[in-house]
Design a protein around this motif. Sequence first.
Motif, short mmCIF file in Angstrom:
data_model
loop_
_atom_site.label_atom_id
_atom_site.label_comp_id
_atom_site.label_asym_id
_atom_site.label_seq_id
_atom_site.Cartn_x
_atom_site.Cartn_y
_atom_site.Cartn_z
N ASP B 86 0.83 -1.21 0.00
CA ASP B 86 0.00 0.00 0.00
C ASP B 86 0.86 1.26 0.00
O ASP B 86 0.34 2.36 -0.19
N SER B 87 2.16 1.12 0.21
CA SER B 87 3.05 2.28 0.22
C SER B 87 3.02 2.96 -1.14
O SER B 87 3.30 2.33 -2.17
N ALA B 88 2.66 4.22 -1.13
CA ALA B 88 2.52 4.98 -2.38
C ALA B 88 2.17 6.42 -2.00
O ALA B 88 1.97 6.75 -0.84
N VAL B 89 2.09 7.25 -3.03
CA VAL B 89 1.53 8.59 -2.84
C VAL B 89 0.06 8.53 -3.24
O VAL B 89 -0.28 8.02 -4.32
N TYR B 90 -0.79 9.03 -2.38
CA TYR B 90 -2.23 9.05 -2.66
C TYR B 90 -2.60 10.48 -3.01
O TYR B 90 -2.45 11.40 -2.20
N LEU B 91 -3.08 10.64 -4.23
CA LEU B 91 -3.40 11.96 -4.75
C LEU B 91 -4.91 12.15 -4.82
O LEU B 91 -5.65 11.23 -5.20
N CYS B 92 -5.32 13.34 -4.49
CA CYS B 92 -6.73 13.72 -4.62
C CYS B 92 -6.80 14.83 -5.66
O CYS B 92 -5.91 15.69 -5.73
N ALA B 93 -7.81 14.78 -6.49
CA ALA B 93 -8.01 15.84 -7.48
C ALA B 93 -9.49 16.19 -7.55
O ALA B 93 -10.35 15.33 -7.35
N SER B 94 -9.76 17.44 -7.83
CA SER B 94 -11.16 17.86 -7.97
C SER B 94 -11.33 18.70 -9.22
O SER B 94 -10.36 19.27 -9.74
N SER B 95 -12.54 18.74 -9.70
CA SER B 95 -12.86 19.63 -10.81
C SER B 95 -14.25 20.19 -10.60
O SER B 95 -15.08 19.62 -9.89
N LEU B 96 -14.50 21.31 -11.30
CA LEU B 96 -15.70 22.07 -11.02
C LEU B 96 -16.97 21.35 -11.43
O LEU B 96 -17.96 21.36 -10.71
N VAL B 97 -16.93 20.75 -12.61
CA VAL B 97 -18.16 20.19 -13.14
C VAL B 97 -18.09 18.69 -13.25
O VAL B 97 -17.02 18.09 -13.30
N TRP B 98 -19.22 18.07 -13.36
CA TRP B 98 -19.31 16.62 -13.55
C TRP B 98 -18.63 16.23 -14.85
O TRP B 98 -18.80 16.89 -15.85
N GLY B 99 -17.86 15.12 -14.79
CA GLY B 99 -17.21 14.62 -15.98
C GLY B 99 -15.89 15.27 -16.26
O GLY B 99 -15.02 14.67 -16.88
N ALA B 100 -15.72 16.50 -15.85
CA ALA B 100 -14.44 17.20 -16.00
C ALA B 100 -13.99 17.34 -17.44
O ALA B 100 -12.84 17.63 -17.70
N PHE B 101 -14.86 17.15 -18.40
CA PHE B 101 -14.45 17.21 -19.79
C PHE B 101 -13.86 18.56 -20.14
O PHE B 101 -12.83 18.69 -20.75
N ASN B 102 -14.54 19.62 -19.79
CA ASN B 102 -14.04 20.95 -20.13
C ASN B 102 -13.66 21.73 -18.89
O ASN B 102 -13.67 22.96 -18.89
N SER B 103 -13.34 21.01 -17.85
CA SER B 103 -12.97 21.64 -16.59
C SER B 103 -11.69 20.99 -16.11
O SER B 103 -11.64 19.79 -15.91
N PRO B 104 -10.63 21.77 -15.92
CA PRO B 104 -9.35 21.15 -15.58
C PRO B 104 -9.37 20.51 -14.20
O PRO B 104 -10.13 20.90 -13.32
N LEU B 105 -8.52 19.52 -14.05
CA LEU B 105 -8.31 18.88 -12.77
C LEU B 105 -7.38 19.72 -11.91
O LEU B 105 -6.38 20.24 -12.41
N HIS B 106 -7.69 19.81 -10.64
CA HIS B 106 -6.81 20.46 -9.68
C HIS B 106 -6.37 19.41 -8.68
O HIS B 106 -7.20 18.78 -8.04
N PHE B 107 -5.07 19.25 -8.55
CA PHE B 107 -4.53 18.22 -7.69
C PHE B 107 -4.07 18.78 -6.36
O PHE B 107 -3.58 19.91 -6.29
N GLY B 108 -4.17 17.95 -5.33
CA GLY B 108 -3.52 18.24 -4.08
C GLY B 108 -2.07 17.80 -4.14
O GLY B 108 -1.61 17.23 -5.13
#
Lengths: 109, 116
Positions: B86-108
């Motif tokens: 399980d040792s790894a980096v765990y990344l979370c990302a969010s985007s404004l709209v559903w599907g994120a097609f035209n909305s960029p991902l923002h990573f922690g």
Amino acid sequence: KNEVEQSPQNLTAQEGEFITINCSYSVGISALHWLQQHPGGGIVSLFMLSSGKKKHGRLIATINIQEKHSSLHITASHPRDSAVYICAVYSSGTYKYIFGTGTRLKVLA
Amino acid sequence: GAGVSQSPRYKVAKRGQDVALRCDPISGHVSLFWYQQALGQGPEFLTYFQNEAQLDKSGLPSDRFFAERPEGSVSTLKIQRTQQEDSAVYLCASSLVWGAFNSPLHFGNGTRLTVT
């Protein structure tokens, strides 16, 4: 075979050189991201492309949808550009991103 | 907040311990993703939320992994009985709209988990 492949895996350049990183993918996509990841840091989105070409400062990204290929170019490279550059495709009809394994770039002063 | 915030930044756990990793996305972002990134590899999809609904958990590697987002904002990834793999980096990302097609991902910045 990975659905998203990048080349080269590792790249060392001298400051000032023009750099190209390539990304090829085998799935249908709605968009493609170029991401930058610094050691120990998070990931920053550089570009999101669905066609053509985008430019931001010394960075240029192009995509050819028919050939399923994208390139990231860095002009006048600088040591601060040293990072891992990751190509991620947004798979058509899904909400999933598929990531390449990244290109580790080191720019020497 | 200004960006996606993850905590802790680093976590060392002994094999068999349970861990909880937190993600605080950008306010108002609908979509939230968890990824696992092994050393030298690209991020691998774990799970996806649209608001509080977990729409896809197909990437969770085992039933020891559990994620929730009860109020549609903060999310927690829990790993029970941690194993060395399980040792790894765990990344979370969010985007404004559903599907994120035209909305960029923002990573922690990720949580680096080391299981000893």
